[in-house]
Structure formats: structure tokens, C-alpha cells
Design a protein around this motif. Structure first.
Motif, short mmCIF file in Angstrom:
data_model
loop_
_atom_site.label_atom_id
_atom_site.label_comp_id
_atom_site.label_asym_id
_atom_site.label_seq_id
_atom_site.Cartn_x
_atom_site.Cartn_y
_atom_site.Cartn_z
N LYS A 1 5.47 4.80 -11.93
CA LYS A 1 5.41 3.42 -11.48
C LYS A 1 6.80 3.00 -11.05
N ASP B 1 0.83 -1.21 0.00
CA ASP B 1 0.00 0.00 0.00
C ASP B 1 0.86 1.26 0.00
N LEU C 1 2.20 1.88 -3.48
CA LEU C 1 1.14 2.47 -4.30
C LEU C 1 0.98 3.96 -3.98
#
Length: 157
Positions: A107, A95, A98
Motif C-alpha cells: 500500500k 486507478d 491502485l
């Protein structure tokens, strides 16, 4: 291809090993050469290190491709190496990665548009007690939260 400054650094490492075992300095030699070449290693640079240490090129390439601290493609000024091993994963690394990707607009494996930051997922960085964690340069940041990540990233220049 190897600067005099890098050669001095490499030579100081060579002295730490027995005569004829100069190839033992390969990790630090690769590190020194990478630091002077936009923080990445090309095949030619790896071969130059091998030649300087009088070792087979393939042996230097094996080291350079095995360890994740050597870069073989362009990277940002700051590389965030986010630990993705079991302790960090169990403590929320997925998490947090992200969150970091969303904050930076990239990314994992990419570089921010300004060239300042790149993000890499890496295996264990040996700081499991402080999981989740990441490394920027030689600095470890442990017990990460989204707020801590924002503060750290906002402080990078």
C-alpha cells in the motif's frame, strides 16, 4: 553526525547566499545528510543540520517536515512519488496508484518485501501537462498508463 563529504556539499551551497544567511542552504543540507543516512532523517540529524547552519532546530524541523521529499521513516532503495494533485487525479492517478500497489503488493507508504521500492502519494510535482505522473529519484515519468508503469517498475533494480 554530518560526514565531511556532506559538509563539503553544504558549504558549496552556503557560498551561494549572502554572508550570515547560511540557513538559506537548509533544504540542500537536509538533502545531502538524508542521502548519506539510508535516505531518511532522524530528529538528531535534523538538529545536526541546524547546528551546522547556526539556525534554530525548530526552523530546520519545519522545513524537513513540510516538504515531502524528506523521509522520516525507512524507505525503499527506489521511492516512487506518485503525484496526487488535481491534474493527475483527473487523468486517472487513483486507478494507476491502485494498479501500482497491486503490482508491488504494498500500500502507499509501505516498502516492498525486498526493500527495493516504496510508494508515496505526494502533492503537485509541477508536471501537470504530463499528468498522470510520478517521480523516481530525479527522473519524472509522465503520461503514465498501466503498461508504462509495469515497464518502469520492472526495470528497477
Amino acid at each position: 553526525m554530518i560526514s565531511n563529504n556532506a559538509k563539503k556539499q553544504i558549504d558549496s551551497w552556503i557560498t551561494k547566499y549572502p554572508q550570515g544567511k547560511q540557513s538559506s542552504a537548509v533544504m540542500e543540507a537536509l538533502k545531502a545528510v538524508q542521502a548519506e543516512n539510508n535516505n531518511q532523517l532522524s530528529h538528531d540529524l535534523i538538529q545536526a543540520v541546524a547546528d551546522y547552519l547556526d539556525m534554530p532546530g525548530i526552523a530546520a524541523a519545519e522545513v524537513a517536515t513540510f516538504y515531502e521529499n524528506y523521509n522520516h521513516q525507512p524507505v525503499g532503495k527506489h521511492i516512487i512519488r506518485f503525484c496526487h494533485n488535481i491534474s493527475c487525479m483527473l487523468n486517472g492517478a487513483d486507478d494507476l496508484i491502485l494498479h501500482l500497489e497491486a503490482k508491488l503488493g504494498v500500500k502507499t507508504g509501505q516498502i516492498t518485501k525486498d526493500g527495493l521500492i516504496s510508494v508515496k502519494k505526494v502533492e503537485c510535482l509541477g508536471a501537470c501537462v504530463g499528468a498522470p505522473m510520478f517521480q523516481i529519484g530525479d527522473q519524472y515519468y509522465e503520461n503514465l498508463t498501466t503498461d508504462k508503469i509495469d515497464e518502469i517498475v520492472d526495470g528497477l533494480k
